[in-house]
Design an enzyme around this catalytic site. Structure first.
Site, PDB file in Angstrom:
ATOM      1  N   GLY A 299       0.784  -1.235   0.000  1.00 13.37           N
ATOM      2  CA  GLY A 299       0.000   0.000   0.000  1.00 13.37           C
ATOM      3  C   GLY A 299       0.809   1.275   0.000  1.00 13.37           C
TER       4      GLY A 299
ATOM      5  N   TRP B 114      -5.106  -0.342  17.590  1.00  7.15           N
ATOM      6  CA  TRP B 114      -4.019   0.633  17.525  1.00  7.15           C
ATOM      7  C   TRP B 114      -4.453   2.006  18.021  1.00  7.15           C
ATOM      8  CZ3 TRP B 114      -1.143  -0.780  12.314  1.00  7.15           C
ATOM      9  CH2 TRP B 114      -0.427  -1.959  12.531  1.00  7.15           C
TER      10      TRP B 114
ATOM     11  N   GLU C 185       3.146 -11.107   6.620  1.00  5.98           N
ATOM     12  CA  GLU C 185       4.586 -11.283   6.825  1.00  5.98           C
ATOM     13  C   GLU C 185       4.922 -12.757   6.786  1.00  5.98           C
ATOM     14  OE1 GLU C 185       7.948 -12.665   8.737  1.00  5.98           O
ATOM     15  OE2 GLU C 185       6.047 -12.815   9.766  1.00  5.98           O
TER      16      GLU C 185
ATOM     17  N   HIS D 134      11.228  -4.385   6.883  1.00  7.89           N
ATOM     18  CA  HIS D 134      11.588  -3.721   8.135  1.00  7.89           C
ATOM     19  C   HIS D 134      13.101  -3.623   8.316  1.00  7.89           C
ATOM     20  CE1 HIS D 134       7.408  -4.921   8.739  1.00  7.89           C
ATOM     21  NE2 HIS D 134       7.336  -3.878   9.529  1.00  7.89           N
TER      22      HIS D 134
END
Length: 749
Positions: free
Chosen positions: A426, A555, A660, A689
């Site tokens: 994204g 979150w 992931e 990452h």
């Protein structure tokens, strides 16, 4: 009584550690300068805790990257590939967390996983056949000495041996029991050296004790501690738990020769019941009574009611977990006093612990009166229309028709994508220019027209670049978004946003969770403008990008006056309205990210469905249940352990899921195969990452491994997460390799 905390935030009041460390990564400052800045920051934090009247101050709760990684480095649980790098200790340490690619070598970062049910991530060490566990580091001693030189006799904090083994990985043919003796010896060496330096008590964090424990795991725990406590080297041992209760081992725990036990009275459902059943008079009970994970003020009357029921004689009041999980202080916020009075960040939680201690000792009457007045006032009203909409939901609202298999065929015909279609998750890199333009727009230095022109130009560039390298499904890059939750929250009623409420997520990365203040509704279309614009610039499909309701909830700092289920359903209806608007605007592939689905899964399996999945999964389905069969719904999940909830993920009824997989060696694929997973999948083929670029052939090998486990017609090729935090050169180089590898794999089908 006395007071303490389990741990304190480490990034700094204004994220000083993050910015200093990033300068070091960019080679703008030396290693010595980084270490000096970190030392100053620790001194500042210890002084804050001391000045707030906290009587026991922890040390070694600070970390340059991650406390679990610190423990691995301390005990030499470091792969040979990193041990052999001709680098300084600090450079090798960072190589474990970030990977290393340079003239001295090329190594991947260690895997990263969620820290229990939080948004913090820890680095996962691996015990190998040739791992030699021994005391190899000195950080814990250095920081104790630093504090001592400031006149503070601190309590060093260290991950406990049981949790260290439970949360680490093991090479095939190696098991935890193989390392018990060497690990115990290394811990005892730590004890001895700390005692030599003048320490009196050590805190061993054993959060793994709050999970369901098998007979074998309990045996491992008791074996470790019976051996470890046989010689404490003159130190008192505090065995600290958090994130739940220790019902599986309480009877054993209270009979161990530890000097103190720390229990969670906030999230521990059975903690009070366990303690009321008996607590040894010769041990100190550390009572986790102030919530270390949420930002609302403590209700003193409720906390005092709990404290009055505790039979233990020797009590220390503390936080329910480390204050790492909340922002630094409310002092820098700009909320109206009527709002601000309801919040307590880390520094304010020190006040709350001290207040509760004072009130229990017959003092603090003014603090108690003010707290009572705060909680006697109604904070927020209800949205009657929204409550009625939720009350009217039926099973039909949670069911998408036709069924997946029929939709899959319809979408194959509609999109005509090649085998192994390529896409990204994204976001694209948010450069200094992107951030500067957004800031200028917020400050009024850039007009709406000027800002829109900049965004349109940036989107155009990246759409063209994706076409040029031949991506199959494009994204607009999310350049207008600061954060995947905050951006949505700014367009929802019921949300508040802090100015400086940063919380560490992984490494030096911070997130700024918004606060759910009241009932949540969508104020206006949120993503339609830029998603439809991007789609108008290409004939290839462009994904609309949304954050899912469970992730927005997880979150955010949630309300405590209604259930998280009810809050999530409110958010789900808001996102549902956005999905339908995107579809109406011609966006036919819509990604609804549930990056944090796993995050709030209860730590005990017996609670998984009733307390969480039975409403979290339907909330996701509610969002997309009414889209057309030729609209393709994607979802994405970040670093988490999914293998034990695969059926629940399939039950989300998305058309495609990306997740992931690269850092965890594609372990999830075996489980997908075993569970006959129906949803199409995009296991991440490289780790975003880490700044390293995948080597030639690396992605090819990953795709080959994926195709050995998952039918090619079910596979998408993508990175493992969004690319917002990466640099443009490494991003483009990596994505070019991704597309080339996908095309090469197609040729072999």
């Amino acid at each position: 009584m006395s007071t303490t905390i389990i741990g304190f935030p480490r990034l700094g009041e204004f994220r000083e550690l993050k910015f200093t460390t990033e300068k070091y990564f960019r080679k703008e400052i030396s290693e010595e300068e980084l270490l000096a800045a970190a030392k100053d920051l620790r001194a500042k934090h210890w002084n804050i805790v001391k000045e707030k009247g906290i009587t026991e101050i922890p040390s070694n709760d600070f970390s340059h990257y991650d406390n679990f990684l610190d423990a691995a480095f301390l005990f030499n649980v470091v792969p040979a590939s990193v041990q052999n790098l001709d680098l300084s200790d600090l450079e090798r340490y960072f190589a474990l967390g970030r990977g290393y690619q340079g003239e001295k070598g090329d190594v991947r970062a260690l895997p990263m996983k969620k820290w229990f049910n939080t948004n913090y991530h820890y680095i996962v060490p691996k015990f190998e056949k040739d791992t030699q566990v021994k005391l190899a580091g000195h950080k814990i001693f250095d920081e104790f000495q630093e504090a001592k030189e400031l006149g503070l006799n601190t309590r060093p904090v260290l991950v406990g041996p049981f949790t260290f083994l439970q949360l680490s990985d093991f090479e095939e043919g190696v098991k935890a029991d193989d390392f018990v003796d060497s690990l115990v010896a290394a811990y005892q060496e730590v004890f001895a050296k700390l005692a030599e330096l003048g320490a009196t008590r050590i805190q061993l964090d054993e959060a793994a004790l709050v999970k369901d424990l098998t007979a074998e795991e309990k045996a491992l725990f008791l074996n470790l501690y019976n051996k470890l406590l046989a010689d404490k080297k003159g130190l008192e041992v505090l065995l600290q738990t958090y994130f739940g209760d220790v019902r599986d081992v309480y009877a054993d725990l209270v009979n161990l020769p530890v000097d103190a036990i720390g229990l969670d009275f906030v999230e521990g459902k059975k903690t009070l019941e366990l303690v009321k059943g008996g607590f040894p008079a010769d041990k100190t009970l550390y009572v986790g009574i102030v919530n270390g994970k949420n930002i609302w003020r403590n209700n003193y009357e409720k906390s005092l009611a709990v404290l009055e029921q505790i039979p233990a004689e020797n009590i220390v009041l503390t936080s329910s977990c480390s204050l790492l999980h909340v922002p630094f202080t409310t002092a820098n916020e700009e909320f109206e006093p009527a709002l601000l009075n309801h919040f307590a960040f880390a520094v304010e939680k020190l006040d709350e612990i001290r207040d509760l201690d004072a009130i229990r000792n017959g003092q603090g009457s003014e603090a108690l009166a003010a707290n009572k007045e705060l909680f006697a006032t109604e904070r927020v009203g209800e949205n009657a229309e929204l409550r009625a909409r939720i009350a009217g939901l039926t099973d039909v609202d949670y069911t998408r028709l036709p069924a997946f298999a029929e939709r899959e065929a319809i979408q194959e015909e509609a999109f005509k994508l090649p085998a192994l279609p390529t896409t990204t998750i994204g976001s694209f890199p948010q450069t200094k220019e992107v951030r500067a333009k957004r800031l200028a727009y917020r400050k009024g230095e850039l007009s709406q027209k000027e800002y829109d022109a900049f965004l349109a130009e940036t989107i155009d560039e990246w759409i063209k670049w994706q076409e040029d390298i031949d991506f199959d499904v494009l994204v607009h890059g999310e350049f207008e978004r600061n954060d995947m939750v905050e951006y949505f929250g700014q367009n929802l009623s019921g949300y508040l946003f802090s100015k400086n409420g940063w919380v560490q997520s992984y490494g030096m990365r911070g997130v700024k969770p918004p606060i759910i203040w009241g009932d949540v509704t969508r104020l206006n279309p949120i993503t339609v403008k830029w998603s439809s614009y991007a789609q108008s610039r290409t004939n290839k499909p462009v994904k609309g990008m949304l954050t899912g309701p469970v992730t927005i909830l997880n979150w955010s700092f949630p309300r405590e006056d209604i259930s998280i289920k009810d809050s999530t359903l409110q958010i789900a209806l808001a996102i549902k309205d956005e999905v339908l608007d995107l579809e109406a605007a011609g966006v036919k592939i819509i990604q609804i990210d549930e990056a944090a689905l796993r995050e709030k899964l209860p730590l005990r399996r017996s609670d998984w469905y009733e307390d969480y999945l039975d409403w979290a999964i339907p909330a996701f389905r509610l969002v997309h249940s009414t889209v057309a069969s030729d609209t393709q719904i994607h979802t994405h999940m970040c670093y988490s352990e999914f293998t034990d909830i695969i059926p629940a993920i399939d039950n989300m009824d998305a058309d495609v899921i990306s997740f992931e997989a690269s850092r965890s060696n594609l372990e999830i694929l075996d489980e997908l195969k075993a569970k006959n997973f129906q949803t199409e999948v995009g296991p991440g083929v490289y780790d975003i990452h880490s700044p390293r670029v995948p080597n030639e052939g690396e992605i090819d090998n990953t795709i080959e491994a994926i195709l050995a486990k998952v039918p090619s017609k079910k596979v998408w090729i993508n990175p493992d997460c969004g690319l917002k935090t990466r640099g443009i050169p490494e991003t483009k180089e990596s994505l070019i390799r991704l597309v080339e590898a996908a095309k090469a794999a197609r040729e072999k089908l």
